[in-house]
Design an enzyme around this catalytic site. Sequence first.
Site, PDB file in Angstrom:
ATOM      1  N   TYR A  76       0.003  -9.908   6.795  1.00  0.00           N
ATOM      2  CA  TYR A  76      -0.061 -10.314   5.382  1.00  0.00           C
ATOM      3  C   TYR A  76      -1.427 -10.005   4.768  1.00  0.00           C
ATOM      4  O   TYR A  76      -1.522  -9.432   3.680  1.00  0.00           O
ATOM      5  CB  TYR A  76       0.226 -11.810   5.276  1.00  0.00           C
ATOM      6  CG  TYR A  76      -0.009 -12.410   3.909  1.00  0.00           C
ATOM      7  CD1 TYR A  76       0.947 -12.310   2.902  1.00  0.00           C
ATOM      8  CD2 TYR A  76      -1.199 -13.087   3.612  1.00  0.00           C
ATOM      9  CE1 TYR A  76       0.727 -12.858   1.646  1.00  0.00           C
ATOM     10  CE2 TYR A  76      -1.421 -13.642   2.362  1.00  0.00           C
ATOM     11  CZ  TYR A  76      -0.460 -13.527   1.388  1.00  0.00           C
ATOM     12  OH  TYR A  76      -0.686 -14.070   0.138  1.00  0.00           O
TER      13      TYR A  76
ATOM     14  N   SER B 241      -5.181 -11.955  -3.018  1.00  0.00           N
ATOM     15  CA  SER B 241      -5.462 -13.233  -2.346  1.00  0.00           C
ATOM     16  C   SER B 241      -6.897 -13.257  -1.851  1.00  0.00           C
ATOM     17  O   SER B 241      -7.507 -12.206  -1.645  1.00  0.00           O
ATOM     18  CB  SER B 241      -4.529 -13.381  -1.142  1.00  0.00           C
ATOM     19  OG  SER B 241      -4.918 -14.477  -0.336  1.00  0.00           O
TER      20      SER B 241
END
Length: 334
Positions: free
Chosen positions: A239, A226
């Site tokens: 995360y 990401s």
Amino acid sequence: MEENPNLSRRSVLGGLGATLATAAVAPAILTEPAEAAPTAPAELQNPVTKYPRPPFKSQSQPWPGLAGQMDPRPDHGETSYKGSGRLAGRRALITGGDSGMGRAAAIAYAREGADVAINYLPAEEPDAREVIALIKAAGRKAVAIPGDIRDEAFCQRLVAEAVRGLGGLDIVVSNAGRQQSHASILDITTEQFDWTMKTNIYAPFWIIKAALPHLQPGSVIIGTTSEQAYDPSPDLYDYAQTKAATMNYVKSLAKQLAPKGIRVNGVAPGPIWTPLQVSGGSTQENLQKFGEKTPMGRPGQPAELGSIYVQLAASDASFATGQVYGSAGGSGQP
Ligand code: NAD
Ligand code: MG
């Protein structure tokens, strides 16, 4: 003068070879225009206006969420992705293949000629059924393997079932992920932290370990990382660090496996319109203006990343390993 029989034979063969080569090449050149793909010009599309833009309706689903219940429904390439045989005969396992990036990859892979096994959670059966139908509609074998990848024994069974169902394995897409927004580190319980780590870090470790003995030279592993790996949001403390770990394992494993002919790469999406975001991944406030901060002023759709997963898996990308390909609408890294 006596003729050298060998020389003369060679020249004859050489001459013949040249003739045959010409004969083999000439018709291809002559018929190429007739055999080329239809050349109707594809409509030029403005990426800024191609997909929905914020503001979005406030919406929330119980985790893990269903793509089929999002408004607007995400585009995974169901009606748009066109294959050209780039993955003919390949056998792929995709975790989180029911929705989001995993579903876009599953549709694209099947249309490129690959047989595909998808893993998902039992609660996602309605989304998964649609993907299985789409893989079959592409004329490929589809294997559905529901189960929770936080369990090492299940991860081993998942790979074994994929290998059995597909008759082998050449592509592993480790894409499943858990993201929950928490305003403060103080709001993250040890159980929540462990849940994120188990899903995003342990599961890829277990799945790749189980898959490796089945992977031949030419096989590929692809992880979904990401933009959060490089520029973490304040509310994604747990995360974001797992996505940095994903980016890091891609690079380490690429070095380890390159001599064996196995490539390892990553995809780094920016904000993408998927169930993960509407089932706790974003706050309602962020959801309503989701994607607004990108230079394109909108979130990406999973369909816009399908071809990246194809490119990284295709054998003509044979020198690409340890790479992370981004898709983030103008911001984000790499
Ligand atoms: P998604 O909700 O469509 O996909 C995530 C999938 O993870 C789910 O479909 C589910 O099947 C799977 N999953 C989660 N926990 C699981 C568990 N314990 N066992 C089995 N499966 C489990 O959302 P998505 O955005 O497509 O997510 C795919 C990947 O993309 C994730 O790794 C996510 O971190 C990453 N990503 C998403 C965005 C974004 O903005 N949506 C941005 C960057 C990276
Ligand atoms: Mg899902």
